[in-house]
Design an enzyme around this catalytic site. Structure first.
Site, PDB file in Angstrom:
ATOM      1  N   GLU A   1       5.684  -3.395   0.809  1.00  0.00           N
ATOM      2  CA  GLU A   1       5.800  -3.043  -0.613  1.00  0.00           C
ATOM      3  C   GLU A   1       5.001  -1.768  -0.805  1.00  0.00           C
ATOM      4  O   GLU A   1       3.781  -1.777  -0.735  1.00  0.00           O
ATOM      5  CB  GLU A   1       5.276  -4.196  -1.480  1.00  0.00           C
ATOM      6  CG  GLU A   1       5.702  -4.095  -2.939  1.00  0.00           C
ATOM      7  CD  GLU A   1       4.861  -3.102  -3.722  1.00  0.00           C
ATOM      8  OE1 GLU A   1       5.330  -1.945  -3.914  1.00  0.00           O
ATOM      9  OE2 GLU A   1       3.758  -3.472  -4.133  1.00  0.00           O
ATOM     10  N   LEU A   2       5.703  -0.659  -1.079  1.00  0.00           N
ATOM     11  CA  LEU A   2       5.095   0.653  -0.916  1.00  0.00           C
ATOM     12  C   LEU A   2       5.061   1.525  -2.168  1.00  0.00           C
ATOM     13  O   LEU A   2       4.713   2.686  -2.082  1.00  0.00           O
ATOM     14  CB  LEU A   2       5.828   1.406   0.210  1.00  0.00           C
ATOM     15  CG  LEU A   2       5.895   0.661   1.546  1.00  0.00           C
ATOM     16  CD1 LEU A   2       6.700   1.460   2.560  1.00  0.00           C
ATOM     17  CD2 LEU A   2       4.507   0.361   2.075  1.00  0.00           C
TER      18      LEU A   2
ATOM     19  N   GLY B   1       0.822  -1.207   0.000  1.00  0.00           N
ATOM     20  CA  GLY B   1       0.000   0.000   0.000  1.00  0.00           C
ATOM     21  C   GLY B   1       0.849   1.247   0.000  1.00  0.00           C
ATOM     22  O   GLY B   1       1.980   1.250  -0.501  1.00  0.00           O
ATOM     23  N   SER B   2       0.333   2.307   0.602  1.00  0.00           N
ATOM     24  CA  SER B   2       1.011   3.601   0.550  1.00  0.00           C
ATOM     25  C   SER B   2       2.149   3.676   1.557  1.00  0.00           C
ATOM     26  O   SER B   2       2.093   3.054   2.629  1.00  0.00           O
ATOM     27  CB  SER B   2       0.013   4.730   0.839  1.00  0.00           C
ATOM     28  OG  SER B   2      -0.298   4.766   2.224  1.00  0.00           O
TER      29      SER B   2
ATOM     30  N   CYS C   1       1.771   0.105  -8.843  1.00  0.00           N
ATOM     31  CA  CYS C   1       2.949   0.591  -8.093  1.00  0.00           C
ATOM     32  C   CYS C   1       4.137   0.875  -8.993  1.00  0.00           C
ATOM     33  O   CYS C   1       4.970   1.724  -8.672  1.00  0.00           O
ATOM     34  CB  CYS C   1       3.355  -0.439  -7.040  1.00  0.00           C
ATOM     35  SG  CYS C   1       2.113  -0.706  -5.765  1.00  0.00           S
TER      36      CYS C   1
ATOM     37  N   GLU D   1       4.292   9.871  -5.786  1.00  0.00           N
ATOM     38  CA  GLU D   1       3.622   8.839  -6.572  1.00  0.00           C
ATOM     39  C   GLU D   1       2.240   9.348  -6.978  1.00  0.00           C
ATOM     40  O   GLU D   1       1.372   9.554  -6.133  1.00  0.00           O
ATOM     41  CB  GLU D   1       3.481   7.547  -5.775  1.00  0.00           C
ATOM     42  CG  GLU D   1       2.848   6.423  -6.563  1.00  0.00           C
ATOM     43  CD  GLU D   1       2.813   5.114  -5.796  1.00  0.00           C
ATOM     44  OE1 GLU D   1       3.006   4.055  -6.424  1.00  0.00           O
ATOM     45  OE2 GLU D   1       2.591   5.142  -4.563  1.00  0.00           O
TER      46      GLU D   1
END
Length: 479
Positions: free
Chosen positions: A253-254, A233-234, A287, A384
């Site tokens: 995992e960002l 996520g963020s 992502c 992002e």
């Protein structure tokens, strides 16, 4: 025929059954039509406790499974998902707003991810340690890996099925139960396969899918009965939750602002076609969508013209239509944010080469957008976007391009279009990311490869075998 009706997906799935419905609920919308698909009750405190206790009970069973047991359960689970592939694709299109052709790809990747997990469950990942010298003469060391315990997983909206099984598959492969909290935008995919896991013979508590508010979700992360925390996520949310996970193994995992380099000798036509798709597929809500494009100064004008022409051919609209590449943004609040970021960049001096506007506010459609004359003070460059927006800049030397890529808080994956092998080697040595993809966009991924980033892009690696290592601990035997 489905083993249960889609309309039954109205609550969390805990201890192999759907919970009672409560008044506190979230409405799941079709992201294009805005019609209600389902109303899903939020779990209460007693259901959170049941999720934790049943997961602990399931671990007492699953930790004793043989490799053959893990394999056979996954085999049945995969078989059931294959049987219900059409329904699952329909759910992904509706709840995630994903173009149907891409939703079909996600379904096939889901099957592949679980197949990797099934195959890895029968492979030994231990080792023999040579101790037969000095004071260890005559001794042998054997390392075997054991599941740490119940896993807590939090998955995002953009791959509601495949990124869920990236947590479920490795857990099941090592004999660990998992409590999964899906995105409130897209809970139905996970709830559907949770029921399938019960039909596959997994014990109660093996897969609990919990739809809950943030406060109760944090309880899952904090609780000492869960031993591993895997989050996708963020960055803001991920790093904050890491601090609350205490002694757990944490995998994050960002995402990031993925870059691609187009070298002087690159095949522009090929690069252009791949980059256009890599930047705008699924409205850039990936992502590793291409966000920052760096092209050699000698090719900049030609490449930009080619890319704009390609972008203008992309179909935007109803994700149910097979030729649509750019569907709806997940929520109106993000349409507003993307518009504000683009408008702000233009006000700061960026040039809009194409797009730059909301196409249909009601259906959350934003035009595929390319901005030039950008700088690192602009959000569309430094942060992002998670939308159909890319920036283009130029460089004179390959080393300069590498410095531009590295001048970022993020480092997930990077694409490099080049035919110069010395530049391939330089990229591998110097670019500060988790993966460098040659002659392709950063969005390339296969589900068994190590996947993850550095800096604010995350911690640890996904990819089935690598996740299995994070979900287990090594235990040494010396004799």
């Amino acid at each position: 025929m489905n083993p249960f009706e889609l309309k039954s997906l109205t609550s969390s799935f805990i201890n192999n059954e759907f919970c009672k419905s409560h008044s506190d609920a979230i409405t799941v919308l079709n992201k294009y039509s805005k019609e209600e698909i389902a109303s899903v009750s939020l779990a209460n405190e007693s259901e959170i406790e049941l999720a934790l206790s049943s997961s602990e009970s399931a671990f007492q069973i699953m930790k004793n499974w043989s490799a053959g047991d893990c394999y056979s359960h996954l085999e049945k689970f995969i078989s059931l998902i294959k049987e219900h592939r059409n329904t699952l694709v329909d759910i992904i299109v509706a709840e995630a707003g994903k173009p149907r052709s891409y939703a079909q790809v996600e379904l096939e990747r889901t099957i592949q991810t679980l197949t990797f997990a099934m195959e890895e469950s029968r492979r030994s990942h231990g080792e023999v340690v040579n101790l037969d010298f000095a004071n260890g003469t005559g001794k042998t060391g054997v390392v075997k890996r054991f599941a740490k315990g119940p896993v807590i997983g939090i998955s995002p909206f953009n791959f509601p099925l495949n990124l869920s099984v990236h947590k479920i598959g490795p857990a099941f492969a090592v004999g660990a139960p998992i409590i999964l909290k899906p995105s409130p935008y897209t809970p139905l995919s996970a709830l559907y396969i949770a029921k399938l896991s019960a039909l596959a013979g997994y014990p109660p508590g093996a897969l609990n899918v919990v739809v809950a508010n943030n406060e109760l979700s944090e309880k899952l992360v904090r609780d000492s009965r869960t031993k591993v925390f895997s989050f996708t996520g963020s960055p803001v949310v991920g790093w904050a939750l890491k601090d609350k996970a205490h002694k757990k193994k944490v995998v994050l995992e960002l995402g990031g602002n993925a870059a691609v380099i187009v070298d002087e000798d690159a095949n522009l036509e090929e690069a252009c076609a791949i980059i256009a798709n890599g930047a705008y597929l699924y409205a850039g809500q990936i992502c590793i969508s291409t966000q920052r494009i760096f092209v050699h100064k000698k090719r900049e004008k030609e490449f930009t013209q080619m890319l704009v022409a390609k972008i203008q051919t992309l179909k935007v609209g109803d994700p149910n239509e097979m030729n649509v590449t750019v569907g709806p943004i997940i929520d109106a609040v993000h349409v507003k944010r993307i518009k504000e970021w683009v408008d702000e960049a233009i006000a700061m001096g960026a040039k809009c080469e194409v797009g730059g506007k909301v196409l249909d506010e009601q259906k959350s459609l934003y035009a595929p957008t390319l901005l030039s004359s950008v700088n690192k003070e602009m959000k569309v460059y430094a942060q992002e976007v998670f939308g159909p927006v890319a920036t283009i800049s130029s460089f004179s030397q390959f080393s300069e391009a590498i410095n531009l890529v590295n001048d970022s808080d993020f480092g997930l994956q990077c694409g490099v279009f080049t035919n110069d092998f010395s530049h391939v080697k330089m990229a591998h040595e110097k670019i500060e990311v988790g993966g460098i993809i040659i002659n392709n966009v950063p969005g390339f991924r296969m589900d068994h490869m190590p996947y993850g980033g550095v800096k604010d892009s995350g911690l640890g690696r996904e990819g089935v075998r690598y996740a299995m290592e994070d979900f287990t601990e090594a235990r040494l035997l010396v004799y």
